[in-house]
Design an enzyme around this catalytic site. Structure first.
Site, PDB file in Angstrom:
ATOM      1  N   SER A  70     -32.872  46.711 -23.376  1.00 32.48           N
ATOM      2  CA  SER A  70     -32.730  48.100 -24.404  1.00 32.48           C
ATOM      3  C   SER A  70     -34.024  47.649 -24.991  1.00 32.48           C
ATOM      4  CB  SER A  70     -31.916  47.486 -25.343  1.00 32.48           C
ATOM      5  OG  SER A  70     -30.581  46.570 -24.369  1.00 32.48           O
ATOM      6  N   ALA A 109     -27.229  50.480 -27.917  1.00 36.81           N
ATOM      7  CA  ALA A 109     -26.041  50.661 -28.148  1.00 36.81           C
ATOM      8  C   ALA A 109     -25.721  50.304 -29.241  1.00 36.81           C
ATOM      9  CB  ALA A 109     -24.318  50.256 -27.462  1.00 36.81           C
ATOM     10  N   HIS A 130     -21.770  50.857 -20.546  1.00 38.58           N
ATOM     11  CA  HIS A 130     -21.755  51.115 -19.028  1.00 38.58           C
ATOM     12  C   HIS A 130     -20.902  52.119 -18.625  1.00 38.58           C
ATOM     13  CE1 HIS A 130     -25.634  48.645 -18.875  1.00 38.58           C
ATOM     14  NE2 HIS A 130     -24.396  47.578 -18.959  1.00 38.58           N
TER      15      HIS A 130
END
Length: 293
Positions: free
Chosen positions: A62, A128, A165
């Site tokens: 990430s 996220a 996802h």
């Protein structure tokens, strides 16, 4: 390091977009220049944690996690997952009349209501999660594996879920509705794509080998984009709850021109994302964004 026998660990998620990117490497469709690669397929939170320990030579991580591994890794200029006007989605169950979370179309303080809820998130190091912090500020949350977030909301452990996802495409048929798309919000706020994931390479690898590895990964991505049909077919076993059409759509969302190279817009997006997080106190370390040449 003898390039004739060098073996590199390569971490990536068991998802169709990553499978698409690394298809040519996994199936020896391109010249690997004498190197061998051990593919380690693990969820993104696990890859982030392994990167903190410097365990893998090359890994998908990430962008949020990159802030904490920049001493060990540099970003590859290819392999980005950028949401250009779309991204992780905050969802809830189909609303009942007495639901505590207001409908986003109603004229109410949505963010204030969300701060009073428990939100299931796919890991504190995910981009996220950081994007939701930038959107919402401080909020109550529980960590849940990304593929169990729907379950956490259904069984009442959480009031809302942060979906990454394939859930970004399948949430409606699973009985959920969107509260906010964080990629859409970020684009409206900044005019930039939302940087979600990238590939990193360990800095202790000699420079000439780093260059070779960069070129191999770039060629693998280009091969997939050029031979899209066969690369999508290779990716289908990793497409949870998606048919071929939906998997192709998902791959198209996250394997695109930004994946070939971040470019100036992609680089600016990373610096803005991590810079804003640093300014607001959500990243507690100085961030120097370094790319492999």
């Amino acid at each position: 390091m003898a390039t004739e026998r060098a073996v590199f660990t390569l971490g990536h998620s068991p998802d169709p977009d990553d499978a698409f990117m690394f298809y040519a490497m996994a199936e020896n469709k391109i010249d690997l220049r004498g190197y061998r690669f051990e593919h380690r397929l693990e969820d993104i939170q696990t890859l982030n944690e392994r990167a903190l320990r410097g365990e893998l030579h090359i890994s998908a991580i990430s962008i949020h996690a990159y802030a904490y591994v920049a001493d060990k890794y540099a970003l590859l200029p290819c392999g980005a997952s950028m949401g250009d006007g779309y991204g992780p989605i905050l969802v809830r169950k189909i609303q009942k009349p007495n639901a505590e979370i207001p409908n986003p179309n109603q004229h109410v303080d949505l963010r204030a209501s969300l701060r009073g809820c428990v939100i299931a998130v796919p890991g504190r190091l995910t981009s996220a999660f950081l994007a939701l912090q930038l959107y919402l500020g401080d909020f109550k949350h529980i960590g849940v594996p990304f593929d169990r977030i729907f379950d956490a909301v259904k069984d009442g452990r959480a009031d809302a879920g942060l979906i990454i996802h394939e859930g970004q495409l399948t949430y409606e048929r699973s009985g959920f509705q969107k509260i906010v798309d964080l990629g859409e919000w970020w684009k409206h706020e900044t005019g930039l794509p939302l940087p979600l994931g990238g590939n990193v390479l360990r800095k202790d690898i000699p420079q000439p080998v780093q260059h070779d590895l960069l070129e191999i990964i770039r060629e693998s991505i280009d091969f997939g984009l050029t031979h899209r049909g066969e690369a999508v077919r290779h990716s289908l076993p990793y497409a949870r709850d998606m048919d071929a059409d939906m998997a192709g759509k998902f791959i198209g969302m996250y394997v695109n021109e930004f994946t070939r190279d971040y470019g100036e817009i992609g680089r600016a997006a990373i610096r803005k994302f991590l810079g804003d997080a640093r300014d607001k106190g959500y990243v507690d370390t100085p961030v120097e964004v370094e790319f492999v040449d």
